[in-house]
Design a protein around this motif. Structure first.
Motif, short mmCIF file in Angstrom:
data_model
loop_
_atom_site.label_atom_id
_atom_site.label_comp_id
_atom_site.label_asym_id
_atom_site.label_seq_id
_atom_site.Cartn_x
_atom_site.Cartn_y
_atom_site.Cartn_z
N VAL A 36 66.62 65.69 72.30
CA VAL A 36 65.95 64.46 71.90
C VAL A 36 65.01 64.77 70.73
CG1 VAL A 36 64.42 62.56 72.60
CG2 VAL A 36 66.03 63.55 74.26
N VAL A 37 65.09 63.94 69.70
CA VAL A 37 64.14 64.04 68.60
C VAL A 37 63.38 62.73 68.51
CG1 VAL A 37 63.83 64.24 66.11
CG2 VAL A 37 65.47 65.71 67.27
N VAL A 38 62.06 62.83 68.40
CA VAL A 38 61.20 61.66 68.27
C VAL A 38 60.59 61.68 66.86
CG1 VAL A 38 59.13 60.48 69.12
CG2 VAL A 38 60.68 61.64 70.73
N ILE A 39 60.84 60.64 66.09
CA ILE A 39 60.24 60.54 64.76
C ILE A 39 58.91 59.81 64.90
CG2 ILE A 39 60.45 59.61 62.44
CD1 ILE A 39 63.47 59.80 62.68
N GLY A 40 57.82 60.52 64.66
CA GLY A 40 56.49 59.93 64.75
C GLY A 40 55.64 60.54 65.84
N GLY A 41 54.43 60.93 65.47
CA GLY A 41 53.49 61.51 66.43
C GLY A 41 52.26 60.65 66.61
N GLY A 42 52.44 59.34 66.47
CA GLY A 42 51.34 58.41 66.71
C GLY A 42 51.33 57.97 68.17
N SER A 43 50.78 56.79 68.42
CA SER A 43 50.66 56.28 69.79
C SER A 43 52.01 56.20 70.49
CB SER A 43 50.01 54.90 69.77
OG SER A 43 48.74 54.94 69.17
N GLY A 44 52.98 55.59 69.82
CA GLY A 44 54.30 55.44 70.43
C GLY A 44 55.03 56.75 70.59
N GLY A 45 55.03 57.58 69.54
CA GLY A 45 55.79 58.82 69.57
C GLY A 45 55.29 59.81 70.60
N ILE A 46 53.98 60.00 70.67
CA ILE A 46 53.42 60.95 71.63
C ILE A 46 53.60 60.45 73.06
CG2 ILE A 46 51.32 62.09 72.45
CD1 ILE A 46 52.39 63.30 69.88
N ALA A 97 39.90 51.61 67.97
CA ALA A 97 38.43 51.67 67.95
C ALA A 97 37.84 51.51 66.56
CB ALA A 97 37.94 52.97 68.58
N TRP A 98 38.67 51.49 65.53
CA TRP A 98 38.13 51.43 64.18
C TRP A 98 37.40 50.12 63.90
CZ3 TRP A 98 42.82 53.82 61.07
CH2 TRP A 98 42.87 55.19 61.35
N THR A 99 37.81 49.01 64.52
CA THR A 99 37.05 47.77 64.35
C THR A 99 35.66 47.90 64.96
OG1 THR A 99 38.12 46.87 66.32
CG2 THR A 99 39.03 46.22 64.20
N LEU A 100 35.56 48.65 66.05
CA LEU A 100 34.26 48.90 66.66
C LEU A 100 33.39 49.78 65.76
CD1 LEU A 100 35.40 49.61 70.34
CD2 LEU A 100 34.23 47.55 69.52
N VAL A 101 34.02 50.77 65.12
CA VAL A 101 33.30 51.62 64.17
C VAL A 101 32.73 50.76 63.05
CG1 VAL A 101 33.52 53.48 62.47
CG2 VAL A 101 34.68 53.67 64.68
N GLY A 102 33.55 49.84 62.54
CA GLY A 102 33.11 48.96 61.47
C GLY A 102 32.02 47.99 61.88
N LYS A 132 34.88 60.14 67.54
CA LYS A 132 35.57 60.04 68.82
C LYS A 132 36.96 59.42 68.70
CE LYS A 132 33.08 58.37 72.20
NZ LYS A 132 32.09 57.50 72.89
N THR A 133 37.33 58.97 67.49
CA THR A 133 38.64 58.36 67.30
C THR A 133 39.69 59.34 66.79
OG1 THR A 133 38.36 57.67 64.97
CG2 THR A 133 37.45 56.21 66.68
N VAL A 134 39.30 60.60 66.59
CA VAL A 134 40.21 61.57 65.97
C VAL A 134 40.32 62.84 66.80
CG1 VAL A 134 40.75 62.84 63.86
CG2 VAL A 134 39.45 60.72 63.72
N LYS A 135 41.55 63.32 66.94
CA LYS A 135 41.80 64.65 67.50
C LYS A 135 42.85 65.35 66.66
CE LYS A 135 40.62 63.92 72.38
NZ LYS A 135 41.05 64.11 73.79
N ALA A 136 42.93 66.66 66.77
CA ALA A 136 44.00 67.39 66.09
C ALA A 136 45.34 67.03 66.73
CB ALA A 136 43.75 68.89 66.18
N LEU A 174 40.66 55.19 58.46
CA LEU A 174 39.66 56.02 59.13
C LEU A 174 38.43 56.26 58.28
CD1 LEU A 174 38.78 58.08 61.37
CD2 LEU A 174 40.16 59.79 60.16
N ASP A 175 38.63 56.57 57.01
CA ASP A 175 37.50 56.92 56.15
C ASP A 175 36.71 55.70 55.69
OD1 ASP A 175 39.80 56.15 54.66
OD2 ASP A 175 38.92 57.00 52.83
N LEU A 176 37.26 54.49 55.87
CA LEU A 176 36.59 53.29 55.38
C LEU A 176 35.84 52.52 56.46
CD1 LEU A 176 39.30 51.91 52.94
CD2 LEU A 176 37.22 53.15 52.35
N ALA A 177 36.22 52.68 57.72
CA ALA A 177 35.55 51.94 58.79
C ALA A 177 34.03 52.19 58.80
CB ALA A 177 36.17 52.26 60.15
N PRO A 178 33.56 53.43 58.61
CA PRO A 178 32.10 53.64 58.53
C PRO A 178 31.47 52.93 57.33
CG PRO A 178 33.22 55.70 59.01
CD PRO A 178 34.28 54.73 58.62
#
Length: 424
Positions: free
Chosen positions: A23-33, A62-67, A75-79, A149-153
């Protein structure tokens, strides 16, 4: 449909591919992971690879909350390495092209990967280029967006510093991810200005390309009441097409009742931009997309309409559900169940009802928890009137849902993922 997707690829195909996976999954975002974790939870012996170029994984809801000054952006970012499920192989590159007939994927770094089954979950692309001049001025001149990510603050910085003038919030043509996010930025900003006593000195506009405040009519009266509470001008059929940052001017294409279009220039002191959004180019170029470029899947089973060894989920699919992380949370279970059933040669048992959720932060401390499925059918998780703003929903938005995301959804713990699964 293609032939049985559990068949081994031919020797010729295997020779062309540098690596071969079940199985190959294209994408490591919310859906892919989440779908990778759910698949491996069901069959840990599978050789599964995740194609994802980014070294960062973000909790975007959570970015709307950051804004709005209500959440720590850190707290919205991990490796990405931290969220790759145990047993999965991470291929740190982007998919360039899928050859569905050969069951192969060409990566941007030149590698060719073979698969028996494929899950397409690369998300969507923010098409900033469709707004002339905006990319050069993002993060300065009062121009911001909670969609990065860089603009919400910077959004929060602008909100705090604005004491008078004009604030414009935009919403492009659908579909976009989290259709409520454009107005959530407005609500949290206006609530802050109201508490600071400066709201009467700030003219607020909400300029939408569409003709409705929200796509599910049941929630419109509540949201309309907040638009009125904040004294915001609600402007339909106005699409942002250009920005002159240094002169703080926004140009909108306005469509009148007769369908005629004209360009209108507006001054702003703060401009919150939501960019148009499109599917990644490789989807259409690989023959996996519908006319609009989104992955063409059966809306019930999430299996591709032409290739029975391909499934898809998340923001990239061409179904009518809301593009939210909550949708991916349930879609991952549907895809995991159905992919393994297809692998075993049995009928697909899991059904997706179009569920999506949009926690609308109408003020700091209160949220309207909009949960709905296909055709706008209300699908509340809890036996409470979903149209009523609640403090409980704010706690869920700021505390419970992030916890479920990091500790449940991405780890294959399928909390709050009830879906219809046929009994065997």
């Amino acid at each position: 449909m293609t032939s049985d997707n559990s068949a081994e690829p031919s020797s010729a195909d295997s020779a062309a591919a540098s690596e071969q996976f079940d199985v190959v999954v294209i994408g490591g975002g919310s859906g892919g992971i989440s779908v990778s974790a759910s698949i491996l939870k069901r069959d840990s012996a599978l050789r599964l690879a995740i194609i994802e170029p980014s070294s960062k994984h973000c909790y975007q809801p959570a970015w709307t909350l950051v804004g709005g000054g209500a959440y720590d952006v850190a707290k919205t970012v991990k490796a990405t390495s931290e969220v790759i499920p145990q047993g999965a192989t991470w291929l740190q590159s982007a998919a360039k092209r899928v050859d569905a007939s050969a069951r192969q994927i060409e990566l941007e770094d030149g590698r060719v990967v073979g698969y028996q089954q494929l899950v397409v979950a690369p998300g969507l692309r923010l098409a900033w280029e469709k707004i002339d001049g905006v990319e050069e001025t993002l993060g300065k001149n009062g121009v911001t967006s909670n969609y990065r990510l860089d603009l919400a603050p910077y959004t929060w910085k602008l909100v705090q510093s604005l004491e008078n003038g004009t604030a414009i919030f935009t919403q492009p043509p659908m579909p976009i991810k989290c259709a409520g996010a454009p107005q959530k930025a407005l609500y949290l900003s206006c609530d802050y200005w109201r508490h600071q006593g400066v709201a009467s000195s700030i003219d607020v506009e909400f300029a939408l390309a569409g003709a409705a405040l929200f796509g599910v009519a049941d929630f419109v009266p509540t949201l309309q009441s907040y638009i009125e509470r904040y004294n915001a001008a609600l402007l339909f059929n106005q699409n942002l097409v250009a920005v002159d940052g240094p002169n703080q001017k926004a140009i909108f294409e306005v469509t009148n009742a007769a369908g005629e279009k004209e360009r209108v220039e507006k001054h702003f002191d703060m401009l919150h931009v939501v960019p148009p959004q499109v599917a990644p180019d490789f989807i259409k170029e690989s023959g996996l997309g519908n006319a609009a470029g989104w992955v063409d899947v059966d809306p019930d089973t999430l299996r591709h309409t032409q290739f029975d060894d391909i499934f898809a989920l998340g923001d990239c699919i061409g179904t009518s559900n809301a593009k939210t992380a909550a949708a991916a949370r349930k879609q991952s279970v549907v895809v995991a169940e159905n992919l393994l059933a297809a692998r075993n040669g049995t009928s697909l048992p899991a059904h997706y009802d179009g569920y999506g959720a949009c926690p609308l932060t109408v003020e700091r401390g209160k949220v309207v928890l909009a949960e709905f499925g296909y055709n706008g059918k209300l699908l509340p998780t809890f036996p409470l009137d979903p149209k009523v703003p609640r403090k409980l929903n704010w706690w869920m938005k700021t505390e419970l849902l992030p916890f479920i995301y990091w500790n449940g959804m991405l780890k294959g713990r399928e909390w709050l993922t009830r879906v219809k699964i046929d009994k065997k």
